[in-house]
Write an enzyme that holds these catalytic residues in place. Sequence first.
Site, mmCIF file in Angstrom:
data_model
loop_
_atom_site.group_PDB
_atom_site.id
_atom_site.type_symbol
_atom_site.label_atom_id
_atom_site.label_comp_id
_atom_site.label_asym_id
_atom_site.label_seq_id
_atom_site.Cartn_x
_atom_site.Cartn_y
_atom_site.Cartn_z
ATOM 1 N N PRO A 2 0.829 -1.206 0.000
ATOM 2 C CA PRO A 2 0.000 0.000 0.000
ATOM 3 C C PRO A 2 0.869 1.264 0.000
ATOM 4 O O PRO A 2 1.894 1.326 0.675
ATOM 5 C CB PRO A 2 -0.801 -0.136 1.298
ATOM 6 C CG PRO A 2 -0.845 -1.609 1.552
ATOM 7 C CD PRO A 2 0.490 -2.126 1.087
ATOM 8 N N GLU A 3 0.436 2.249 -0.767
ATOM 9 C CA GLU A 3 1.207 3.485 -0.880
ATOM 10 C C GLU A 3 0.585 4.577 -0.029
ATOM 11 O O GLU A 3 -0.422 4.372 0.641
ATOM 12 C CB GLU A 3 1.331 3.869 -2.352
ATOM 13 C CG GLU A 3 1.927 2.714 -3.152
ATOM 14 C CD GLU A 3 2.479 3.105 -4.518
ATOM 15 O OE1 GLU A 3 2.708 4.301 -4.760
ATOM 16 O OE2 GLU A 3 2.690 2.202 -5.334
ATOM 17 N N LYS A 51 4.121 5.728 4.787
ATOM 18 C CA LYS A 51 3.436 4.445 4.749
ATOM 19 C C LYS A 51 3.205 3.869 6.148
ATOM 20 O O LYS A 51 2.859 2.702 6.293
ATOM 21 C CB LYS A 51 4.243 3.459 3.898
ATOM 22 C CG LYS A 51 4.422 3.916 2.447
ATOM 23 C CD LYS A 51 5.218 2.897 1.652
ATOM 24 C CE LYS A 51 5.474 3.376 0.238
ATOM 25 N NZ LYS A 51 6.218 2.373 -0.558
ATOM 26 N N ARG A 251 13.163 -3.134 -6.842
ATOM 27 C CA ARG A 251 11.717 -3.187 -7.006
ATOM 28 C C ARG A 251 11.375 -3.227 -8.489
ATOM 29 O O ARG A 251 12.214 -2.927 -9.345
ATOM 30 C CB ARG A 251 11.070 -1.948 -6.374
ATOM 31 C CG ARG A 251 11.464 -1.708 -4.941
ATOM 32 C CD ARG A 251 10.710 -2.588 -3.980
ATOM 33 N NE ARG A 251 9.314 -2.204 -3.933
ATOM 34 C CZ ARG A 251 8.832 -1.170 -3.232
ATOM 35 N NH1 ARG A 251 9.665 -0.407 -2.526
ATOM 36 N NH2 ARG A 251 7.558 -0.892 -3.215
#
Length: 288
Positions: A2-3, A51, A251
């Site tokens: 989740p951002e 976050k 990533r």
Amino acid sequence: MPEGDTVWRTAHRLHQALSGEELVLCDLRFPEIATVDLTGATTTEVVSRGKHVLHRLDNGVTVHSHLRMEGQWRVERADESGRWLRRADLRAALGTTQWAAIGLRLGMLEVLPTAREGEVVGHLGPDVLGPDWDPARAVDNLAADPQPVGSALLDQRNLAGVGTLWASESLFLERLHPWTPASQVPRERLESLVARISKLLDVSRLHAVQSSTGSRRRGEEHFVHARSGRPCRRCGNTVRVAMIGRAPQDRTMFYCPICQGGLAPDDDGRTQRPMGSAGGRANPYRRT
């Protein structure tokens, strides 16, 4: 993972349900804090920091959580909380007489003095959705970073709240090659990039579906994110995916080599299957 916009919305929902109310339920299922009892304390506020979720109580402590890849906080009616307490993936339950905050699959959970929050979030750069947001400082941080600009956006020390989705989408919209060192990107382009990110997250925090295209219909939400092997919405060429950054912090980065100035350094250009296509489910980035 989740951002920042998703975490902001989570904290906002928890704040609406719990603030100003006394806790009558406390069940923390992380070994280090399993015996902590917060019943009787009143929630003063729940806020996000990048976050991270910070649940502050009037007894001077904060419940700090991070969702990591699969975690979530749910708000359920207190009289229905019993079934959630039986779940194997429950990590936390904090409730009032009306509502229960249910933490599932949380990646991090700790209780610490509110005065020491800086020890867990003090390293973060300006929060894109926080009261400390400072676009000039975010640009300064990026301009001083020799990492590829895609990696620099994901480094929470530069600016907090950006993950792979918003990094990929903002770089595409700004026509920037993700592997260009951030320190070599002209300042005016970094300023435009930071402004774009701020606008995207500010709009998205109000919606359950994250969209950069303006459409929230399934399959139409993004320009490049999770669209490897599919046509670019701008030029019609094929969107690609490659790893960015150094292992183990590397990533995935989605991009269009035509719109964004070429292939990634480690991208050999071979055909990539669309995510979710037959034969590609086990590894959506598998090449043929």
